[in-house]
Scaffold this motif. Structure first.
Motif, PDB file in Angstrom:
ATOM      1  N   UNK A  13       0.824  -1.216   0.000  1.00 27.31           N
ATOM      2  CA  UNK A  13       0.000   0.000   0.000  1.00 27.31           C
ATOM      3  C   UNK A  13       0.855   1.262   0.000  1.00 27.31           C
ATOM      4  N   UNK A  14       1.949   1.250   0.757  1.00 23.70           N
ATOM      5  CA  UNK A  14       2.842   2.413   0.793  1.00 23.70           C
ATOM      6  C   UNK A  14       3.475   2.641  -0.573  1.00 23.70           C
ATOM      7  N   UNK A  15       3.943   1.564  -1.215  1.00 27.34           N
ATOM      8  CA  UNK A  15       4.550   1.699  -2.553  1.00 27.34           C
ATOM      9  C   UNK A  15       3.522   2.210  -3.551  1.00 27.34           C
ATOM     10  N   UNK A  16       2.294   1.703  -3.483  1.00 25.07           N
ATOM     11  CA  UNK A  16       1.245   2.163  -4.399  1.00 25.07           C
ATOM     12  C   UNK A  16       0.937   3.639  -4.166  1.00 25.07           C
ATOM     13  N   UNK A  17       0.904   4.061  -2.918  1.00 32.25           N
ATOM     14  CA  UNK A  17       0.648   5.473  -2.621  1.00 32.25           C
ATOM     15  C   UNK A  17       1.786   6.344  -3.131  1.00 32.25           C
ATOM     16  N   UNK A  18       3.033   5.922  -2.928  1.00 28.52           N
ATOM     17  CA  UNK A  18       4.179   6.703  -3.407  1.00 28.52           C
ATOM     18  C   UNK A  18       4.180   6.796  -4.932  1.00 28.52           C
ATOM     19  N   UNK A  20       1.475   6.719  -6.816  1.00 29.31           N
ATOM     20  CA  UNK A  20       0.371   7.582  -7.244  1.00 29.31           C
ATOM     21  C   UNK A  20       0.687   9.053  -7.026  1.00 29.31           C
ATOM     22  N   UNK A  21       1.511   9.374  -6.022  1.00 29.62           N
ATOM     23  CA  UNK A  21       1.890  10.769  -5.785  1.00 29.62           C
ATOM     24  C   UNK A  21       3.115  11.188  -6.580  1.00 29.62           C
ATOM     25  N   UNK A  22       3.728  10.278  -7.311  1.00 26.97           N
ATOM     26  CA  UNK A  22       4.839  10.632  -8.179  1.00 26.97           C
ATOM     27  C   UNK A  22       6.201  10.546  -7.512  1.00 26.97           C
ATOM     28  N   UNK A  23       6.289  10.027  -6.316  1.00 22.90           N
ATOM     29  CA  UNK A  23       7.581   9.890  -5.651  1.00 22.90           C
ATOM     30  C   UNK A  23       8.385   8.733  -6.227  1.00 22.90           C
ATOM     31  N   UNK A  24       7.702   7.743  -6.769  1.00 27.95           N
ATOM     32  CA  UNK A  24       8.365   6.613  -7.405  1.00 27.95           C
ATOM     33  C   UNK A  24       7.898   6.564  -8.851  1.00 27.95           C
ATOM     34  N   UNK A  25       8.851   6.471  -9.778  1.00 29.61           N
ATOM     35  CA  UNK A  25       8.529   6.414 -11.199  1.00 29.61           C
ATOM     36  C   UNK A  25       9.257   5.221 -11.803  1.00 29.61           C
TER      37      UNK A  25
END
Length: 77
Positions: A13-18, A20-25
């Motif tokens: 869930x944390x990875x999915x949230x990151x 979706x907010x653009x912190x991980x591409x």
């Protein structure tokens, strides 16, 4: 075991949230390819099977059915 599954779920869930907010591409840099496989020879199995025979049919018969008599109570209930 349950704690590990909960931690993995929270991490997902944390990875999915990151993401979706653009912190991980994530960008694919190389296309995937299937390996080359070559098949030679081989043989299919052979079976000798004896099976039973079932005959299905219909027959008309007369069956006696008992008579059913229904009476209502005399007091009107």
């Amino acid at each position: 075991m349950r704690a590990i599954l909960v931690l993995l779920g929270v991490a997902a869930l944390i990875v999915a949230a990151l993401m979706s907010f653009g912190f991980i591409d994530l960008n694919q840099t190389r296309a995937a390819a299937l390996p080359n496989v070559r098949l030679e020879g081989g043989q299919t199995p052979k079976f000798d099977v004896d099976v039973g025979k079932v005959d299905v049919g219909t027959v008309n018969r007369t069956v006696e059915v008992p008579a059913v008599k229904v009476e209502r109570p005399a007091n009107g209930q």
